[in-house]
Write a protein that holds these residues in place. Structure first.
Motif: not given
Length: 72
Positions: A11-34
């Protein structure tokens, strides 16, 4: 570039994901990652630190990518 923040499995806020990219809801992306371009992050992958995933890159499975571990 149109982008939105990823919401991590905990439930934590993750990094930025472009509309053209895909990140599964099971993946963890830290807030500073892009995640940009046509990149894909799937499975239980972790993108940490200041990592930028771009182009046609794919991060899959239980991969941990970045320079620092996420805070748990």
């Amino acid at each position: 570039v149109e982008a939105k923040r990823h919401i991590n499995p905990d439930g934590s806020l993750g990094g930025w994901v472009a509309a053209t990219a895909k990140v599964d809801p099971t993946a963890y992306v830290v807030e500073s990652a892009q995640i940009y371009g046509n990149a894909k992050v799937s499975g239980n992958a972790v993108v940490s630190g200041d990592a930028w995933i771009t182009g046609n890159a794919e991060v899959t499975g239980d991969t941990i990518l970045g320079n620092t571990p996420p805070v748990s």
